[in-house]
Write a protein that holds these residues in place. Sequence first.
Motif, PDB file in Angstrom:
ATOM      1  N   TRP A 158       0.840  -1.191   0.000  1.00 31.34           N
ATOM      2  CA  TRP A 158       0.000   0.000   0.000  1.00 31.34           C
ATOM      3  C   TRP A 158       0.882   1.250   0.000  1.00 31.34           C
ATOM      4  CZ3 TRP A 158      -4.897  -0.718  -1.075  1.00 31.34           C
ATOM      5  CH2 TRP A 158      -5.461  -1.968  -0.811  1.00 31.34           C
ATOM      6  N   PRO A 159       0.538   2.242  -0.794  1.00 31.48           N
ATOM      7  CA  PRO A 159       1.356   3.460  -0.879  1.00 31.48           C
ATOM      8  C   PRO A 159       1.309   4.263   0.420  1.00 31.48           C
ATOM      9  CG  PRO A 159      -0.702   3.758  -2.059  1.00 31.48           C
ATOM     10  CD  PRO A 159      -0.645   2.311  -1.675  1.00 31.48           C
ATOM     11  N   ARG A 160       2.422   4.933   0.731  1.00 28.85           N
ATOM     12  CA  ARG A 160       2.522   5.722   1.957  1.00 28.85           C
ATOM     13  C   ARG A 160       2.376   7.209   1.651  1.00 28.85           C
ATOM     14  NH1 ARG A 160       8.347   3.340   2.954  1.00 28.85           N
ATOM     15  NH2 ARG A 160       8.262   3.846   0.721  1.00 28.85           N
ATOM     16  N   ILE A 176      -5.366   7.516  -0.631  1.00 30.32           N
ATOM     17  CA  ILE A 176      -5.978   6.403   0.091  1.00 30.32           C
ATOM     18  C   ILE A 176      -6.072   6.716   1.589  1.00 30.32           C
ATOM     19  CG2 ILE A 176      -3.851   5.092   0.509  1.00 30.32           C
ATOM     20  CD1 ILE A 176      -7.372   3.718  -0.407  1.00 30.32           C
ATOM     21  N   HIS A 177      -5.113   7.485   2.113  1.00 31.65           N
ATOM     22  CA  HIS A 177      -5.187   7.922   3.510  1.00 31.65           C
ATOM     23  C   HIS A 177      -6.444   8.772   3.724  1.00 31.65           C
ATOM     24  CE1 HIS A 177      -3.843   9.288   7.461  1.00 31.65           C
ATOM     25  NE2 HIS A 177      -4.100  10.527   7.066  1.00 31.65           N
ATOM     26  N   THR A 178      -6.754   9.638   2.762  1.00 30.15           N
ATOM     27  CA  THR A 178      -7.951  10.483   2.845  1.00 30.15           C
ATOM     28  C   THR A 178      -9.219   9.634   2.822  1.00 30.15           C
ATOM     29  OG1 THR A 178      -6.794  12.295   1.721  1.00 30.15           O
ATOM     30  CG2 THR A 178      -9.197  12.380   1.737  1.00 30.15           C
ATOM     31  N   VAL A 191     -21.271   4.418  -2.300  1.00 30.56           N
ATOM     32  CA  VAL A 191     -20.917   3.876  -3.615  1.00 30.56           C
ATOM     33  C   VAL A 191     -19.397   3.784  -3.748  1.00 30.56           C
ATOM     34  CG1 VAL A 191     -21.004   4.282  -6.102  1.00 30.56           C
ATOM     35  CG2 VAL A 191     -23.025   4.715  -4.699  1.00 30.56           C
ATOM     36  N   LYS A 192     -18.700   4.822  -3.303  1.00 29.92           N
ATOM     37  CA  LYS A 192     -17.242   4.809  -3.371  1.00 29.92           C
ATOM     38  C   LYS A 192     -16.661   3.745  -2.444  1.00 29.92           C
ATOM     39  CE  LYS A 192     -16.786   9.607  -4.806  1.00 29.92           C
ATOM     40  NZ  LYS A 192     -16.360  10.970  -4.455  1.00 29.92           N
ATOM     41  N   PHE A 193     -17.299   3.552  -1.292  1.00 35.94           N
ATOM     42  CA  PHE A 193     -16.848   2.511  -0.364  1.00 35.94           C
ATOM     43  C   PHE A 193     -16.892   1.137  -1.046  1.00 35.94           C
ATOM     44  CE2 PHE A 193     -17.946  -0.793   2.699  1.00 35.94           C
ATOM     45  CZ  PHE A 193     -16.904  -0.690   3.607  1.00 35.94           C
ATOM     46  N   ARG A 194     -17.998   0.866  -1.747  1.00 30.58           N
ATOM     47  CA  ARG A 194     -18.137  -0.428  -2.430  1.00 30.58           C
ATOM     48  C   ARG A 194     -17.131  -0.552  -3.574  1.00 30.58           C
ATOM     49  NH1 ARG A 194     -23.642   0.679  -1.537  1.00 30.58           N
ATOM     50  NH2 ARG A 194     -23.938   1.420  -3.684  1.00 30.58           N
ATOM     51  N   GLY A 202      -8.944  -4.826   1.233  1.00 23.54           N
ATOM     52  CA  GLY A 202      -7.955  -4.589   2.276  1.00 23.54           C
ATOM     53  C   GLY A 202      -7.519  -3.146   2.387  1.00 23.54           C
ATOM     54  N   TRP A 203      -8.136  -2.261   1.615  1.00 25.80           N
ATOM     55  CA  TRP A 203      -7.724  -0.864   1.595  1.00 25.80           C
ATOM     56  C   TRP A 203      -7.907  -0.178   2.945  1.00 25.80           C
ATOM     57  CZ3 TRP A 203     -11.101   3.151   2.683  1.00 25.80           C
ATOM     58  CH2 TRP A 203     -12.466   2.823   2.723  1.00 25.80           C
ATOM     59  N   GLN A 204      -8.886  -0.657   3.743  1.00 26.42           N
ATOM     60  CA  GLN A 204      -9.148  -0.009   5.029  1.00 26.42           C
ATOM     61  C   GLN A 204      -8.001  -0.214   6.018  1.00 26.42           C
ATOM     62  OE1 GLN A 204     -13.224  -0.530   6.627  1.00 26.42           O
ATOM     63  NE2 GLN A 204     -13.604  -1.751   4.797  1.00 26.42           N
ATOM     64  N   THR A 205      -7.351  -1.393   5.936  1.00 27.02           N
ATOM     65  CA  THR A 205      -6.275  -1.721   6.872  1.00 27.02           C
ATOM     66  C   THR A 205      -4.938  -1.203   6.384  1.00 27.02           C
ATOM     67  OG1 THR A 205      -7.466  -3.734   7.480  1.00 27.02           O
ATOM     68  CG2 THR A 205      -5.129  -3.595   8.091  1.00 27.02           C
ATOM     69  N   GLY A 206      -4.659  -1.412   5.111  1.00 26.67           N
ATOM     70  CA  GLY A 206      -3.392  -0.973   4.567  1.00 26.67           C
ATOM     71  C   GLY A 206      -2.235  -1.772   5.132  1.00 26.67           C
ATOM     72  N   ARG A 207      -1.118  -1.120   5.308  1.00 21.57           N
ATOM     73  CA  ARG A 207       0.065  -1.797   5.829  1.00 21.57           C
ATOM     74  C   ARG A 207      -0.094  -2.093   7.318  1.00 21.57           C
ATOM     75  NH1 ARG A 207       5.555   0.232   3.019  1.00 21.57           N
ATOM     76  NH2 ARG A 207       4.731   0.603   0.932  1.00 21.57           N
ATOM     77  N   THR A 208       0.499  -3.194   7.748  1.00 19.34           N
ATOM     78  CA  THR A 208       0.579  -3.509   9.167  1.00 19.34           C
ATOM     79  C   THR A 208       1.929  -3.023   9.673  1.00 19.34           C
ATOM     80  OG1 THR A 208      -0.803  -5.469   8.859  1.00 19.34           O
ATOM     81  CG2 THR A 208       0.505  -5.343  10.890  1.00 19.34           C
ATOM     82  N   ARG A 209       1.925  -2.332  10.796  1.00 21.13           N
ATOM     83  CA  ARG A 209       3.169  -1.763  11.321  1.00 21.13           C
ATOM     84  C   ARG A 209       4.243  -2.835  11.470  1.00 21.13           C
ATOM     85  NH1 ARG A 209       4.313   2.901  13.815  1.00 21.13           N
ATOM     86  NH2 ARG A 209       2.088   3.445  13.870  1.00 21.13           N
ATOM     87  N   GLY A 210       5.411  -2.569  10.913  1.00 25.62           N
ATOM     88  CA  GLY A 210       6.524  -3.502  11.013  1.00 25.62           C
ATOM     89  C   GLY A 210       6.530  -4.555   9.939  1.00 25.62           C
ATOM     90  N   ARG A 211       5.467  -4.629   9.122  1.00 25.46           N
ATOM     91  CA  ARG A 211       5.434  -5.636   8.072  1.00 25.46           C
ATOM     92  C   ARG A 211       6.302  -5.209   6.903  1.00 25.46           C
ATOM     93  NH1 ARG A 211      -0.274  -6.506   5.499  1.00 25.46           N
ATOM     94  NH2 ARG A 211       0.375  -4.689   4.290  1.00 25.46           N
TER      95      ARG A 211
END
Length: 230
Positions: A158-160, A176-178, A191-194, A202-211
């Motif tokens: 996921w982009p930072r 994506i942060h926005t 509609v955008k959520f879907r 998986g866009w809601q979670t994104g990166r896991t810290r330390g992964r």
Amino acid sequence: MDRLLRRAPDAEWVLMYRLGLSRKRIAALVCAEPNTVGYHLAIARRQDPGLEAEHQAADPAPHPSPKDLARMEVIIAWVSAEGRLPQDRACDRGERSMARWLSGRRREAAAGTLDAAYRNGLAQVPGWQENRRKSEDEARWHRRLDQLVAYREEGHDWPRHHDYDSEREHTLGVWIHTQRYKHRRGELDSVKFRLLDDAVPGWQTGRTRGRPRRPFLRSGGAKTGLVDTL
């Protein structure tokens, strides 16, 4: 002739002139000769020195001429054929001209001065009154989603939005942060959520810290495995 025999100036004609209608327009509406209307208005201006200033200040939207209406029909046909509204930043000069014409009618509609002939004709063009900035924002949102899909399909994590490696990553990271921020606040359109869920699960979670970042193949085929944390 009856109008000439009556005391000038005619009160109805003067009122119409005061509201911004031209001498020719008044003549057409009351079925009189323009010179006759002009005679009455000349007397009215002598009697009321402020009349001309009020006429100029009124400045109503002009009644469409046959040429104006033909222009509208050309634009309606263009939109029907292209399936979209003309853009004011298009390369084609004709398209830019059509976009400016529509922008003018949009301003008139917002001010409540759009002529009925335009209003009825443009009813055939869905969304023509939409705010241009809103339309551009919507187009940009879908473009960013497509860019994020392509970015992920290339094998990137996921982009930072900070500590990024490129402007491309930064742009997509901020976007994506926005979307996540709006979703948490309940402000993201359903509609955008879907669309996000379907296109980039998986866009809601994104990166896991330390992964570590997912390895991906560059154009030459070499695999990279840079480790990065938020």
